[in-house]
Scaffold this motif. Structure first.
Motif, mmCIF file in Angstrom:
data_model
loop_
_atom_site.group_PDB
_atom_site.id
_atom_site.type_symbol
_atom_site.label_atom_id
_atom_site.label_comp_id
_atom_site.label_asym_id
_atom_site.label_seq_id
_atom_site.Cartn_x
_atom_site.Cartn_y
_atom_site.Cartn_z
ATOM 1 N N ARG A 189 4.171 -17.410 6.224
ATOM 2 C CA ARG A 189 2.740 -17.092 6.281
ATOM 3 C C ARG A 189 2.504 -15.730 6.913
ATOM 4 N NH1 ARG A 189 2.225 -22.695 7.500
ATOM 5 N NH2 ARG A 189 2.302 -22.240 9.737
ATOM 6 N N SER A 190 3.279 -15.422 7.955
ATOM 7 C CA SER A 190 3.053 -14.160 8.659
ATOM 8 C C SER A 190 3.566 -12.956 7.882
ATOM 9 C CB SER A 190 3.702 -14.199 10.046
ATOM 10 O OG SER A 190 5.111 -14.174 9.947
ATOM 11 N N ILE A 191 4.392 -13.201 6.853
ATOM 12 C CA ILE A 191 4.936 -12.094 6.075
ATOM 13 C C ILE A 191 4.078 -11.787 4.841
ATOM 14 C CG2 ILE A 191 6.497 -13.090 4.308
ATOM 15 C CD1 ILE A 191 8.737 -11.380 5.570
ATOM 16 N N ARG A 192 3.133 -12.686 4.518
ATOM 17 C CA ARG A 192 2.302 -12.494 3.317
ATOM 18 C C ARG A 192 1.497 -11.201 3.309
ATOM 19 N NH1 ARG A 192 0.128 -18.687 2.813
ATOM 20 N NH2 ARG A 192 2.039 -19.595 1.957
ATOM 21 N N PRO A 193 0.934 -10.764 4.457
ATOM 22 C CA PRO A 193 0.180 -9.495 4.418
ATOM 23 C C PRO A 193 1.006 -8.314 3.913
ATOM 24 C CG PRO A 193 -0.302 -10.671 6.448
ATOM 25 C CD PRO A 193 0.821 -11.411 5.777
ATOM 26 N N LEU A 194 2.328 -8.369 4.053
ATOM 27 C CA LEU A 194 3.157 -7.269 3.562
ATOM 28 C C LEU A 194 3.159 -7.207 2.043
ATOM 29 C CD1 LEU A 194 4.136 -7.509 6.539
ATOM 30 C CD2 LEU A 194 6.341 -6.672 5.728
ATOM 31 N N THR A 195 3.020 -8.375 1.404
ATOM 32 C CA THR A 195 2.916 -8.397 -0.054
ATOM 33 C C THR A 195 1.648 -7.684 -0.497
ATOM 34 O OG1 THR A 195 4.062 -10.528 -0.059
ATOM 35 C CG2 THR A 195 2.918 -9.902 -2.074
ATOM 36 N N LEU A 196 0.556 -7.951 0.208
ATOM 37 C CA LEU A 196 -0.704 -7.258 -0.076
ATOM 38 C C LEU A 196 -0.563 -5.763 0.197
ATOM 39 C CD1 LEU A 196 -3.734 -7.394 -0.774
ATOM 40 C CD2 LEU A 196 -4.186 -7.836 1.637
ATOM 41 N N ASN A 197 0.151 -5.438 1.261
ATOM 42 C CA ASN A 197 0.347 -4.028 1.608
ATOM 43 C C ASN A 197 1.075 -3.274 0.503
ATOM 44 O OD1 ASN A 197 0.526 -1.766 3.744
ATOM 45 N ND2 ASN A 197 2.649 -2.058 3.140
ATOM 46 N N LYS A 200 0.886 -3.755 -2.613
ATOM 47 C CA LYS A 200 -0.061 -3.483 -3.697
ATOM 48 C C LYS A 200 -1.004 -2.339 -3.331
ATOM 49 C CE LYS A 200 -0.038 -8.251 -5.402
ATOM 50 N NZ LYS A 200 -0.849 -9.480 -5.623
ATOM 51 N N ASN A 201 -1.294 -2.215 -2.041
ATOM 52 C CA ASN A 201 -2.263 -1.194 -1.593
ATOM 53 C C ASN A 201 -1.639 0.186 -1.434
ATOM 54 O OD1 ASN A 201 -4.355 -3.025 -1.513
ATOM 55 N ND2 ASN A 201 -4.048 -3.550 0.638
ATOM 56 N N VAL A 202 -0.461 0.256 -0.817
ATOM 57 C CA VAL A 202 0.119 1.572 -0.503
ATOM 58 C C VAL A 202 1.398 1.869 -1.284
ATOM 59 C CG1 VAL A 202 -0.859 1.473 1.817
ATOM 60 C CG2 VAL A 202 1.477 0.737 1.447
ATOM 61 N N LEU A 203 1.905 0.894 -2.012
ATOM 62 C CA LEU A 203 3.056 1.041 -2.910
ATOM 63 C C LEU A 203 4.394 1.245 -2.197
ATOM 64 C CD1 LEU A 203 1.479 3.251 -5.736
ATOM 65 C CD2 LEU A 203 1.545 0.755 -5.540
ATOM 66 N N PHE A 204 4.475 2.182 -1.242
ATOM 67 C CA PHE A 204 5.759 2.462 -0.592
ATOM 68 C C PHE A 204 5.525 3.253 0.686
ATOM 69 C CE2 PHE A 204 4.987 5.600 -3.979
ATOM 70 C CZ PHE A 204 4.821 6.755 -3.212
ATOM 71 N N SER A 205 6.575 3.325 1.532
ATOM 72 C CA SER A 205 6.578 4.245 2.673
ATOM 73 C C SER A 205 7.206 5.556 2.227
ATOM 74 C CB SER A 205 7.376 3.667 3.851
ATOM 75 O OG SER A 205 6.665 2.608 4.461
ATOM 76 N N GLY A 206 6.762 6.673 2.829
ATOM 77 C CA GLY A 206 7.238 7.977 2.386
ATOM 78 C C GLY A 206 8.653 8.298 2.791
ATOM 79 N N SER A 207 9.146 7.636 3.847
ATOM 80 C CA SER A 207 10.502 7.891 4.339
ATOM 81 C C SER A 207 10.971 6.670 5.121
ATOM 82 C CB SER A 207 10.515 9.125 5.246
ATOM 83 O OG SER A 207 9.746 8.868 6.423
#
Length: 256
Positions: A189-197, A199-206
């Motif tokens: 449950r606590s890891i689900r927001p990362l799935t949404l993330n 979709k929103n930001v696609l990736f980290s730059g580095s």
């Protein structure tokens, strides 16, 4: 513990994203998620737990967690929710066997419901689990031993039974301590927001940015778990961290 993919733009191969992973180590007793970024899904995440002197880890059936089984005075627990999911997926393939397993797993969850409703603690919870849950687990193990040879190799029901049968020791371990959970659902449950993330930001730059993201996932994840408004908390903290006395003391625990 659980882990989820986290794409990173920085990659040795131009034109493709690096498949990194956010590992989440969740402490049920304190409702505390802790995220840590790793460039891969190997043993490095498990090594974090070992270096942190964690003695008990509960996970899905991912093989890297088996390292805990090889260490003295360490305990590896597995998750009944993942077993249940496998039998749900097998229900169309073999309704009779899948439903039998699902009903037995329901019995295990009914015991946990009684523990929560009656607010049983410590010895009382363990006593009930040993009286009611352990015989069901033993029955499932014996049933699995007899029925597995009658299934078709590679079929969904065979995969579900194999997944359960090879993990009975780790699946049964939760009955011996009231602090242990029957499943890994809190961390999922606590890891689900990362799935949404994603979709929103696609990736980290580095990779460095991904490490920074893990810090914010941890802090804001704790806000979420404890019903604290993350925007208000972050606004307050960003002001407080500029306090010279606090900076000199290097004591940030009061901000948590």
């Amino acid at each position: 513990a659980d882990e989820t993919p986290h794409p990173v733009l920085e990659n040795e191969r131009p034109g493709s994203l690096h498949r990194g992973y956010m590992w989440n180590f969740y402490l049920p007793e304190y409702k505390t998620p802790f995220f840590e970024y790793h460039q891969g899904r190997g043993e490095t995440g498990v090594d974090t737990l070992i270096r942190g002197q964690v003695k008990v880890v509960q996970s899905d059936g991912f093989v890297v967690y088996d390292k805990f089984d090889t260490l003295p005075e360490h305990l590896h627990l597995c998750c009944w929710a993942h077993v249940r999911r496998k039998f749900f997926e097998a229900e169309e393939n073999d309704p009779a066997r899948a439903r039998h397993a699902l009903e037995k797993i329901r019995e295990l969850y009914r015991v946990e419901q009684i523990i929560k409703e009656d607010k049983l603690e410590a010895e009382a919870a363990v006593k009930l689990r040993r009286e009611k849950s352990y015989p069901v687990i033993c029955e499932l193990e014996e049933w699995c031993r007899k029925e597995y040879d009658l299934t078709v190799d590679g079929s969904p029901i065979a995969k579900a039974m194999f997944y359960m049968y090879t993990r009975f020791e780790q699946l049964a371990g939760y009955i011996n301590d009231a602090r242990f959970e029957i499943d890994n659902n809190p961390v999922e449950r606590s890891i689900r927001p990362l799935t949404l993330n994603r979709k929103n930001v696609l990736f980290s730059g580095s990779h460095e940015a991904a490490h920074a993201a893990a810090i914010f996932f941890s802090l804001l994840g704790c806000c979420r778990e404890h019903n604290v408004n993350p925007q208000e908390w972050l606004r307050k903290v960003l002001i407080l961290v500029q306090d010279e006395k606090l900076m000199k003391a290097s004591d940030y625990s009061s901000l948590l």
